[in-house]
Scaffold this active site. Structure first.
Site, PDB file in Angstrom:
ATOM      1  N   SER A   1       0.815  -1.217   0.000  1.00  0.00           N
ATOM      2  CA  SER A   1       0.000   0.000   0.000  1.00  0.00           C
ATOM      3  C   SER A   1       0.849   1.268   0.000  1.00  0.00           C
ATOM      4  O   SER A   1       0.357   2.341  -0.354  1.00  0.00           O
ATOM      5  CB  SER A   1      -0.950   0.013   1.199  1.00  0.00           C
ATOM      6  OG  SER A   1      -0.235   0.114   2.410  1.00  0.00           O
TER       7      SER A   1
ATOM      8  N   LYS B   1       0.813   4.173   7.016  1.00  0.00           N
ATOM      9  CA  LYS B   1       0.155   5.067   6.062  1.00  0.00           C
ATOM     10  C   LYS B   1       0.687   6.488   6.267  1.00  0.00           C
ATOM     11  O   LYS B   1       1.384   6.787   7.233  1.00  0.00           O
ATOM     12  CB  LYS B   1      -1.371   5.072   6.259  1.00  0.00           C
ATOM     13  CG  LYS B   1      -2.073   3.751   5.960  1.00  0.00           C
ATOM     14  CD  LYS B   1      -2.081   3.411   4.490  1.00  0.00           C
ATOM     15  CE  LYS B   1      -2.887   2.150   4.210  1.00  0.00           C
ATOM     16  NZ  LYS B   1      -2.204   0.934   4.716  1.00  0.00           N
TER      17      LYS B   1
END
Length: 224
Positions: free
Chosen positions: A142, A179
């Site tokens: 990701s 993230k």
């Protein structure tokens, strides 16, 4: 089986075992000397030769780390605090950090719980602008476009706060994720760096906590 060792020889053998188990390689003569307070590497060399004569280790001539444990397959806990404190001293002496490597994190338990730590990795202090507290093994892609790939080791500094745009390790409910943090009008978003993944919007019903901020990255190939 090795002949009976003196206390000093046992201390050196414990240090070698602990260093190999934590960093993957044996210490040099100079590192042993600094860790145990010898005047010179020659003193360490004398003890190593005695250990070799007694069958505890094998020495490779001309190699600074040419020490091989004869019982490499045997796991022996280090002796009292001596070996552990010596290893910490050795790491300081050679400008290296020993960082816990965190693998898969179980739901609901602290990220640095003992069951999550796979091993300790020796890394160069100079690799990081800020000193990290642990390494987290990256899972998934990701964050690919930020250069953070599956299997990389993310260096993380513990922090309860982070600035907009920083890459963070966050706990959301029972999951831990890497993230980019974005706060906007009181809303928290965790942004991926890969268009195949969707942003995560943190709502008031979810338990959210920052576990740390990313301060560096180690490619796994660099450890081999």
């Amino acid at each position: 089986m090795a002949s009976k060792l003196t206390d000093r020889q046992q201390e050196i053998l414990d240090l070698i075992r602990l260093t190999v188990s934590r960093t993957g390689f044996p210490p040099t003569r100079a590192e042993i000397a600094r860790a145990l307070g010898f005047r010179s590497p020659n003193a360490a060399e004398d003890h190593l030769k005695a250990l070799a004569r007694k069958g505890a280790i094998e020495l490779t001539a001309g190699a600074s780390r040419g020490i091989r444990l004869k019982d490499a397959g045997e796991t022996i806990p280090p002796g009292p605090e001596t070996a552990a404190s010596a290893l910490a001293g050795m790491a300081d002496a050679v400008g290296r950090l020993l960082l816990p490597l965190v693998g898969r994190v179980a739901a609901g338990s602290p990220i640095l719980a003992a069951e999550h730590v796979e091993r300790e990795v020796g890394v160069d202090v100079d690799l990081f602008a800020q000193t990290p507290d642990y390494l987290l093994k990256v899972r998934g892609m990701s964050m690919r476009d930020a250069g953070i790939l599956e299997g990389d080791l993310l260096a993380v500094k513990r922090a309860a706060e982070a600035r907009n745009g920083q890459i963070v390790v966050a706990r959301l409910g029972d999951e831990v994720t890497v993230k980019r943090l974005q706060r906007h009008q009181g809303r928290i978003e965790l942004l991926p760096e890969n268009p195949d993944f969707s942003p995560i919007v943190v709502d008031g019903t979810q338990e959210f906590a920052l576990e740390g901020i990313a301060v560096g990255l180690i490619r796994t190939q660099a450890l081999h």
